[in-house]
Design a protein around this motif. Sequence first.
Motif: not given
Length: 477
Positions: A106-113, A120-128, A141-146, A191-197
């Motif tokens: 996971a990247t910093d962008n992934d954690q931010a998303i 709709s998301n699940n928890t993502i931690v940068s570096g994991v 299952v969760q319909s996680s965008n990230v 809607s991804f606030n620039g983290y996915y473009k």
Amino acid sequence: MKKRNVLLKICSLLLFLGYFSGLFTASSAYAQEDILTITQNAGYQTNEFYKPKASIVIEAQTGQVLWEDNPDLKWNPASIAKLMSVYLVFEAMEQGKFTLDTTVKATDNDQAISQIYELSNNTIVSGVDYPVRDLLYATLVQSSNVATVMLANLVTANDEAKFIHMMNDKAKELGMTNSTFYNCSGAETGSFNGYYKPEGIDQNADNVTTARDLAILSYHLLKNYPDTVTFTSPTQITIMENTPYAEVLENHNYSLPGLAYGYEGADGLKTGSSPTGGFNYAATAKREDTRLIEIVLGVGNWEDQEGELQRHAFGNAIFDRAFATYEYKKLLSKGNNTVNQEEIILDQDFYGVLQRNTEPAFNLSADKLTVETGLTSVSPTIKAPSSNFKYAKKLKALQNSTLLKNVKKKNGLSTFFVNGLLIILGLLFMALAKLFRKEPIEASSSKKFSPIFALGILFILAGVVLSIYTVVVGPWI
């Protein structure tokens, strides 16, 4: 008396017309029965406000349409678009690019998303490191965008725009003629606030598709990657087990057995909702040998969250109708069969969709067997069930002909062998005649007649004549 007869005829005519008028009215009423009526008759509490804008039900093995209502209406599918992303992920694994056990850091962008509240998301931690398997569960299952974005970036080595182009190319390849994708997850890229473009892609555009196109996608997804239901069927699952990042995911498909609208045999696929698309639902269920796929689009609107439940009422009702009306089953067994008074031989068992409590009507054309169902295919690229066959009489005649040719060939070889023996025998007799001929003590002007020599000549002539006969006419034995 004449008047009485005339009156009787008029009355009979009126009764006759009335009877058929009633039949026509009844059949018309049945034909006009819409999804709202079907759902209400199934016992669900709903009303016109929640009536879907479009819907379709197809049989999963053959792609034949069992129900449709406005199936070509262009619509925003919301998170159902994730099914196309998942298709490309499975395809990449099939090509050997990675496996379910491959991890994505996971990247910093992934954690931010993952921290954008509106998505709709699940928890993502940068570096994991997150296994592909767990990201698929998070997506379906969760319909996680990230999680969807992380998988898309894995497929294309972080080329976000390339993945969008792959989605659209795959849609064309599968026959989805009314679909255009602008993002990988169903949420506007803006809607991804620039983290996915994705570069060069309209940031504010919604994905566009139809109920028919989503049914085509689901058909190919289940046909090519049947393990998809492994990731869509859990009502609840824990990902990243035995790590500090373990997380329990809840499924929003309330038609899964055990949930609010639990439906027997349901094991997927995906829900989706958005302000512009309302509440949408792509589902599959299997009972005995029959698996169905359905798409329900545009239930209610975003302001009334009751639509999240109502979509399942409509989906369950048209599933009930389709399961009660049709079945997928074996129609003929491999081997000898009598079809349309013809004896035929099938290469394999023949399966198809049939209306319950009816007998199949088969067609024999060239070397293809098909069944008449009155149903259409969801796409011209998906052909109706067919099976290769051979006419038993023709096959027997062919076998007899081959046998006869083999016999003739064998007899021909035998005949030439006998002919050769005759010639050899003739030559042998001639040699013996010369060997045993006794020379007279006194020279004589005339030679004695030798029957052995004459017999040799006859054998040689017979062998030559019979060889010519064999070549011109055929074997004489």
